[in-house]
Design a protein around this motif. Structure first.
Motif, PDB file in Angstrom:
ATOM      1  N   GLU A 470      12.726   6.769   9.705  1.00 25.57           N
ATOM      2  CA  GLU A 470      11.955   6.386   8.418  1.00 25.57           C
ATOM      3  C   GLU A 470      11.324   7.663   7.785  1.00 25.57           C
ATOM      4  O   GLU A 470      11.378   8.867   8.503  1.00 25.57           O
ATOM      5  CB  GLU A 470      10.663   5.465   8.386  1.00 25.57           C
ATOM      6  N   SER A 471      11.091   7.701   6.760  1.00 25.73           N
ATOM      7  CA  SER A 471      10.477   9.032   6.161  1.00 25.73           C
ATOM      8  C   SER A 471       9.040   9.257   6.670  1.00 25.73           C
ATOM      9  O   SER A 471       8.517   8.109   7.164  1.00 25.73           O
ATOM     10  CB  SER A 471      10.348   8.884   4.415  1.00 25.73           C
ATOM     11  N   VAL A 472       8.486  10.401   6.374  1.00 25.33           N
ATOM     12  CA  VAL A 472       6.887  10.464   7.086  1.00 25.33           C
ATOM     13  C   VAL A 472       6.096   9.488   6.196  1.00 25.33           C
ATOM     14  O   VAL A 472       5.261   9.039   6.749  1.00 25.33           O
ATOM     15  CB  VAL A 472       6.636  11.870   6.673  1.00 25.33           C
ATOM     16  N   VAL A 473       6.327   9.267   4.949  1.00 26.78           N
ATOM     17  CA  VAL A 473       5.512   8.426   4.350  1.00 26.78           C
ATOM     18  C   VAL A 473       5.569   6.950   4.641  1.00 26.78           C
ATOM     19  O   VAL A 473       4.344   6.172   4.805  1.00 26.78           O
ATOM     20  CB  VAL A 473       5.723   8.684   2.763  1.00 26.78           C
ATOM     21  N   ASP A 474       6.735   6.488   4.785  1.00 30.16           N
ATOM     22  CA  ASP A 474       7.109   5.046   5.431  1.00 30.16           C
ATOM     23  C   ASP A 474       6.430   4.887   6.772  1.00 30.16           C
ATOM     24  O   ASP A 474       5.804   3.878   7.201  1.00 30.16           O
ATOM     25  CB  ASP A 474       8.241   4.611   5.071  1.00 30.16           C
ATOM     26  N   SER A 475       6.743   5.656   7.550  1.00 31.76           N
ATOM     27  CA  SER A 475       6.328   5.694   8.917  1.00 31.76           C
ATOM     28  C   SER A 475       4.948   5.663   9.152  1.00 31.76           C
ATOM     29  O   SER A 475       4.062   5.082   9.816  1.00 31.76           O
ATOM     30  CB  SER A 475       6.768   7.001  10.013  1.00 31.76           C
ATOM     31  N   SER A 476       4.153   6.671   8.129  1.00 29.34           N
ATOM     32  CA  SER A 476       2.560   6.508   8.222  1.00 29.34           C
ATOM     33  C   SER A 476       2.101   5.539   7.742  1.00 29.34           C
ATOM     34  O   SER A 476       0.921   5.249   7.913  1.00 29.34           O
ATOM     35  CB  SER A 476       2.230   7.628   7.255  1.00 29.34           C
ATOM     36  N   ARG A 477       2.455   4.670   6.921  1.00 31.64           N
ATOM     37  CA  ARG A 477       2.135   3.139   6.432  1.00 31.64           C
ATOM     38  C   ARG A 477       2.062   2.300   7.408  1.00 31.64           C
ATOM     39  O   ARG A 477       1.417   1.257   7.406  1.00 31.64           O
ATOM     40  CB  ARG A 477       2.943   2.805   5.207  1.00 31.64           C
ATOM     41  N   VAL A 626     -11.207   9.936  -6.417  1.00 31.97           N
ATOM     42  CA  VAL A 626      -9.823   9.406  -6.116  1.00 31.97           C
ATOM     43  C   VAL A 626      -9.237  10.014  -5.152  1.00 31.97           C
ATOM     44  O   VAL A 626      -9.083  11.495  -4.979  1.00 31.97           O
ATOM     45  CB  VAL A 626      -9.312   9.620  -7.621  1.00 31.97           C
ATOM     46  N   ALA A 627      -8.855   9.282  -4.128  1.00 31.47           N
ATOM     47  CA  ALA A 627      -8.199   9.765  -2.665  1.00 31.47           C
ATOM     48  C   ALA A 627      -6.748   9.579  -2.998  1.00 31.47           C
ATOM     49  O   ALA A 627      -6.314   8.699  -3.238  1.00 31.47           O
ATOM     50  CB  ALA A 627      -8.765   9.353  -1.655  1.00 31.47           C
ATOM     51  N   THR A 628      -6.036  10.665  -2.679  1.00 32.74           N
ATOM     52  CA  THR A 628      -4.284  10.628  -2.654  1.00 32.74           C
ATOM     53  C   THR A 628      -3.938  11.198  -1.029  1.00 32.74           C
ATOM     54  O   THR A 628      -4.403  11.984  -0.711  1.00 32.74           O
ATOM     55  CB  THR A 628      -3.822  11.405  -3.842  1.00 32.74           C
ATOM     56  N   VAL A 629      -3.000  10.230  -0.757  1.00 32.00           N
ATOM     57  CA  VAL A 629      -2.313  10.634   0.525  1.00 32.00           C
ATOM     58  C   VAL A 629      -0.923  10.905   0.083  1.00 32.00           C
ATOM     59  O   VAL A 629      -0.111  10.188  -0.374  1.00 32.00           O
ATOM     60  CB  VAL A 629      -2.276   9.787   1.566  1.00 32.00           C
ATOM     61  N   ASN A 630      -0.296  12.117   0.165  1.00 38.58           N
ATOM     62  CA  ASN A 630       0.832  12.506  -0.253  1.00 38.58           C
ATOM     63  C   ASN A 630       1.648  13.039   1.037  1.00 38.58           C
ATOM     64  O   ASN A 630       1.436  14.276   1.554  1.00 38.58           O
ATOM     65  CB  ASN A 630       0.713  13.836  -1.336  1.00 38.58           C
ATOM     66  N   ALA A 631       2.250  12.038   1.738  1.00 31.96           N
ATOM     67  CA  ALA A 631       2.969  12.375   2.863  1.00 31.96           C
ATOM     68  C   ALA A 631       4.324  12.851   2.666  1.00 31.96           C
ATOM     69  O   ALA A 631       5.287  12.310   3.513  1.00 31.96           O
ATOM     70  CB  ALA A 631       2.689  11.389   4.032  1.00 31.96           C
ATOM     71  N   THR A 632       4.648  13.532   1.598  1.00 30.59           N
ATOM     72  CA  THR A 632       6.075  13.803   1.326  1.00 30.59           C
ATOM     73  C   THR A 632       6.250  15.386   0.981  1.00 30.59           C
ATOM     74  O   THR A 632       5.305  16.215   0.824  1.00 30.59           O
ATOM     75  CB  THR A 632       6.678  13.255  -0.172  1.00 30.59           C
ATOM     76  N   ALA A 633       7.361  15.775   1.082  1.00 26.93           N
ATOM     77  CA  ALA A 633       7.631  17.413   0.923  1.00 26.93           C
ATOM     78  C   ALA A 633       7.591  17.972  -0.276  1.00 26.93           C
ATOM     79  O   ALA A 633       7.741  18.949  -0.663  1.00 26.93           O
ATOM     80  CB  ALA A 633       8.930  17.847   1.548  1.00 26.93           C
ATOM     81  N   ASP A 634       7.416  16.811  -1.399  1.00 27.73           N
ATOM     82  CA  ASP A 634       7.417  17.343  -2.942  1.00 27.73           C
ATOM     83  C   ASP A 634       5.970  17.109  -3.408  1.00 27.73           C
ATOM     84  O   ASP A 634       5.249  16.429  -2.869  1.00 27.73           O
ATOM     85  CB  ASP A 634       8.423  16.190  -3.580  1.00 27.73           C
ATOM     86  N   VAL A 635       5.709  17.925  -4.458  1.00 28.92           N
ATOM     87  CA  VAL A 635       4.531  17.483  -5.471  1.00 28.92           C
ATOM     88  C   VAL A 635       4.671  16.342  -6.052  1.00 28.92           C
ATOM     89  O   VAL A 635       5.891  15.961  -6.669  1.00 28.92           O
ATOM     90  CB  VAL A 635       4.521  18.580  -6.731  1.00 28.92           C
ATOM     91  N   GLN A 636       3.787  15.502  -6.167  1.00 25.45           N
ATOM     92  CA  GLN A 636       3.916  14.155  -6.671  1.00 25.45           C
ATOM     93  C   GLN A 636       2.964  14.085  -7.882  1.00 25.45           C
ATOM     94  O   GLN A 636       1.764  14.175  -7.659  1.00 25.45           O
ATOM     95  CB  GLN A 636       3.589  13.017  -5.774  1.00 25.45           C
ATOM     96  N   ASN A 637       3.451  13.799  -9.141  1.00 21.70           N
ATOM     97  CA  ASN A 637       2.708  13.668 -10.430  1.00 21.70           C
ATOM     98  C   ASN A 637       2.289  12.217 -10.454  1.00 21.70           C
ATOM     99  O   ASN A 637       3.123  11.467 -10.261  1.00 21.70           O
ATOM    100  CB  ASN A 637       3.641  14.018 -11.753  1.00 21.70           C
ATOM    101  N   VAL A 638       0.956  12.302 -10.543  1.00 28.64           N
ATOM    102  CA  VAL A 638       0.289  10.840 -11.019  1.00 28.64           C
ATOM    103  C   VAL A 638      -0.300  10.817 -12.149  1.00 28.64           C
ATOM    104  O   VAL A 638      -1.420  11.677 -12.370  1.00 28.64           O
ATOM    105  CB  VAL A 638      -0.479  10.262  -9.888  1.00 28.64           C
ATOM    106  N   THR A 639       0.397  10.267 -13.155  1.00 28.22           N
ATOM    107  CA  THR A 639      -0.448  10.418 -14.485  1.00 28.22           C
ATOM    108  C   THR A 639      -1.544   8.945 -14.526  1.00 28.22           C
ATOM    109  O   THR A 639      -1.147   7.990 -14.139  1.00 28.22           O
ATOM    110  CB  THR A 639       0.574  10.017 -15.624  1.00 28.22           C
ATOM    111  N   VAL A 640      -2.682   9.498 -14.805  1.00 30.07           N
ATOM    112  CA  VAL A 640      -3.803   8.614 -14.512  1.00 30.07           C
ATOM    113  C   VAL A 640      -4.444   8.184 -15.851  1.00 30.07           C
ATOM    114  O   VAL A 640      -4.785   8.952 -16.745  1.00 30.07           O
ATOM    115  CB  VAL A 640      -4.965   8.990 -13.621  1.00 30.07           C
TER     116      VAL A 640
END
Length: 702
Positions: A470-477, A626-640
């Motif tokens: 799995e990816s890091v994010v899916d494994s971490s979940r 607002v807490a965010t967990v970005n367990a990916t190698a990319d910048v993740q834009n979140v429009t709030v």
């Protein structure tokens, strides 16, 4: 404080994102060049945060800690005692060279064990003296700092003996200090004081003498002079305020522990044998020490009573000792031990994992529920105001950890029976039996959840590696999925047992953690598990992280925060208390495996995949975090889109990240996991989450 506000600096959002990626690369994290363009030119993930829709407050007890007498865990990390086996559970000899215990100094045959008139326990050390040779006992390999040390020796001997206690931090001149002991015929406690001039991991402590006759040693102790009520000042300072409560002694250890062996004069507490760990237990850290530690840490104590080999009477006596008035029998004993006022402890865990084959005193669910009721009645008779936490196990937990194996008591080997997927309401559903047989006998149900990067295979009845990986994010979940499974189980119970909500019964995750991962990957898993517990704030009101001392990296003399410690401090100090609703356009992936065990029917997390997002208001409602967990190698834009909250322009940001995915903090080395603080423009609707990061943003109400 660095600013990352595009408005204040006049730079574009694209530049900010490029800078974020560059920062990640500078710390050894990976990102791709395409990331910048992809996320700078598209709206990415969209999220709605509605502060008018709130959940039950997150209790401070969710940030609790668990600690167990596993071997020397407590004594190495929290207690400041330098010596091992200080009351002579083991004989003084040259056997078992790797064991930490007393060794002969001089002629080995001159040291024998007095089993006729020992000071405490079964034996004391006896040394036959010589006028020409220094003889005695000693310990080596001691971790010492360049500071003062205090201690004591309980000793008796014949007239005409010359006995000294010596602390050495080296082999050369001026690298040791000795104290002459005025030995008398009867047992005498003689204080010690030394000044160690240099740090070492090879220090020695000896009690030696010359002359005629003999001397005997009943107990000895050596601690840093800056100890705080016997505890290490460095670790206490770091842990102060970290846990909403501390659960102790807990774990499997408690099922063989008699708390009365660990009160009173510590030198007169006989060392006993821990049959769970097959190790000696000095009983130096007992009930009063634990309660004193909680006072030092400014946290709530959460003791656990022995429902394994213990009795309801013993548990009731413990409640009276801790909470009873000074004129009660056990309250009087507490006062004699130096604490006249009752401790007034509220929460009490009644047993530990009694559903497990590995547990001392394990019995069938039907029999154990009778036992629980006896304990609850006896304890509440002493103090009706205590909150009782019953041993619980949800079907998810029974499937994953409880019926998937057992330990053969004769061989101590793991036995793998036929896999069982424990169905809700079945004969093996422990909690269902608890609710049927013990309703009204508890206030909180306990649960233990250990997340892991592996998945539990229902057919094989064991954890297996995920294939393909799995990816890091899916494994971490996966740890959060375990909490989600418990949540789904709880929803079933509340429908069939309406008294749960009517009586405000809650759940305590008495043990939890994230395993099979290290570095940032473990921290992502822990943060996601925290988020999932926050989402269940209506019924999960307590949680005890395993182990509380895992918040530290330590050796014999020094300590620092581990990565987990940095994470918990961040959430405890910066995250809000009242969860608010989050919607999104990017739901979590559909589960790839059937529901059961640690796999819920719907994956855990917020609808902002691959980012896991949680939001909460401060207690006064003035700040939105607002807490965010970005367990990916990319910048993740979140429009709030913030609903019901007008924010001031200047926001504050705390970013946890590391030098690599394997980053960790180790004592004596520069920290690799750190939190950086910055400002951001709260009017910008796009949150650009840094690769491989955990971030908390604070918006202040205008």
């Amino acid at each position: 404080m660095d600013s990352i506000s595009p408005e204040s600096s006049g730079i574009s959002r694209r530049t900010v994102i490029q800078a974020s990626v560059a920062a990640g690369l500078a710390t050894g994290l990976s990102a791709t060049a395409g990331t910048v363009a992809a996320y700078a030119d598209s709206p990415g993930i969209q999220a709605g945060i509605d502060v008018t829709k709130t959940s039950d407050p997150i209790q401070k007890y969710v940030y609790g800690a668990f600690i167990e007498h596993i071997g020397t865990l407590v004594y190495d990390s929290l207690w400041s005692e330098v010596l091992s086996d200080r009351k002579f559970f083991y004989p003084v000899d040259t056997q078992n060279p790797s064991m930490k215990k007393w060794r002969p100094v001089g002629t080995a045959t001159a040291i024998t064990m007095d089993t006729t008139t020992p000071y405490v326990g079964e034996q004391s050390a006896k040394v036959a003296l010589s006028r020409s040779e220094s003889r005695g006992i000693g310990q080596t390999g001691l971790g010492l700092a360049a500071k003062g040390y205090v201690g004591r020796v309980v000793i008796a001997g014949d007239p005409g003996t010359h006995v000294v206690a010596t602390l050495a931090w080296g082999d050369g001149p001026g690298q040791s200090q000795s104290v002459t002991l005025a030995v008398k015929k009867g047992w005498t406690t003689i204080p010690l004081r030394f000044t160690c001039r240099a740090a070492t991991t090879a220090g020695t402590f000896q009690i030696t003498g010359t002359g005629s006759g003999e001397f005997r040693v009943g107990a000895a102790s050596l601690m840093p002079a800056d100890n705080v009520k016997g505890f290490r000042k460095d670790t206490i300072d770091l842990l102060r305020g970290m846990g909403g409560f501390w659960r102790f002694p807990g774990g499997n250890f408690v099922s063989g522990h008699d708390w009365q062996n660990a009160i009173g004069d510590p030198d007169l507490r006989a060392t006993t044998f821990d049959y769970d760990r097959n190790q000696a237990q000095s009983n130096d850290v007992g009930t009063d020490e634990f309660l004193a530690m909680c006072d030092l840490l400014d946290t709530e104590p959460y003791p656990c009573v022995n429902t394994g080999l213990g009795s309801a009477r013993e548990a009731a006596l413990m409640v009276e000792y801790v909470n009873g008035a000074a004129d009660t029998p056990m309250g009087r004993r507490r006062a004699e031990n130096g604490h006249p006022k009752p401790y007034n402890v509220k929460y009490w865990a009644v047993g530990n994992e009694m559903f497990g084959f590995w547990q001392l005193g394990y019995m069938t669910p039907a029999h154990y529920m009778i036992k629980h009721n006896l304990f609850a009645d006896a304890m509440r008779k002493v103090d009706p105001d205590i909150a009782i936490v019953a041993v619980g196990a949800f079907p998810a937990s029974m499937t994953v950890h409880r019926l998937s194996y057992y330990i053969d008591p004769s061989t101590r080997q793991i036995v793998q029976p036929t896999p069982v997927n424990v169905a809700y309401g079945s004969a093996t559903d422990w909690n269902y039996r608890l609710l049927k047989s013990s309703s009204g006998k508890f206030d909180i149900i306990s649960e233990h959840c250990y997340g892991t990067t592996q998945r539990f295979d229902l057919d094989q009845g064991k954890y297996v590696d995920v294939s393909p990986a799995e990816s890091v994010v899916d494994s971490s979940r996966r740890g959060a999925n375990y909490i989600k499974s418990v949540h789904e189980n709880w929803d079933l119970f509340t429908k069939d047992f309406p008294e749960l909500q009517a009586n405000k019964i809650k759940v305590s995750i008495d043990e939890w953690g994230f395993q099979k991962a290290s570095g940032l990957k473990q921290l992502f898993g822990l943060a996601m598990m925290l988020h999932e517990m926050f989402r269940a704030s209506d019924f999960i009101t307590m949680a005890a992280y395993t182990m509380g001392t895992s918040w530290l990296s330590y050796n014999k003399t020094d300590s620092t925060y581990s990565g987990a410690g940095v994470l918990f401090k961040l959430y405890r100090e910066r995250f809000g208390v009242t969860p608010v609703a989050i919607t999104g356009n990017s739901p979590q992936p559909t589960p790839g495996w059937p529901a059961g065990g640690d796999q819920p029917s719907v994956n855990a997390g917020s609808p902002t995949y691959p980012v896991d997002m949680m939001a909460a208001l401060s207690e006064d409602g003035r700040t939105l975090t607002v807490a965010t967990v970005n367990a990916t190698a990319d910048v993740q834009n979140v429009t709030v889109d913030l609903a019901g909250f007008q924010a001031r322009p200047n926001g504050r940001l705390w970013r946890l990240t590391g030098t690599s995915l394997d980053a960790t903090n180790r004592v004596g080395q520069p920290p690799q996991v750190t939190v950086a603080e910055a400002t951001f423009d709260a009017r910008d609707s796009v949150l650009a989450t840094t690769p491989y990061s955990i971030e908390i943003r604070a918006f202040t109400r205008a």
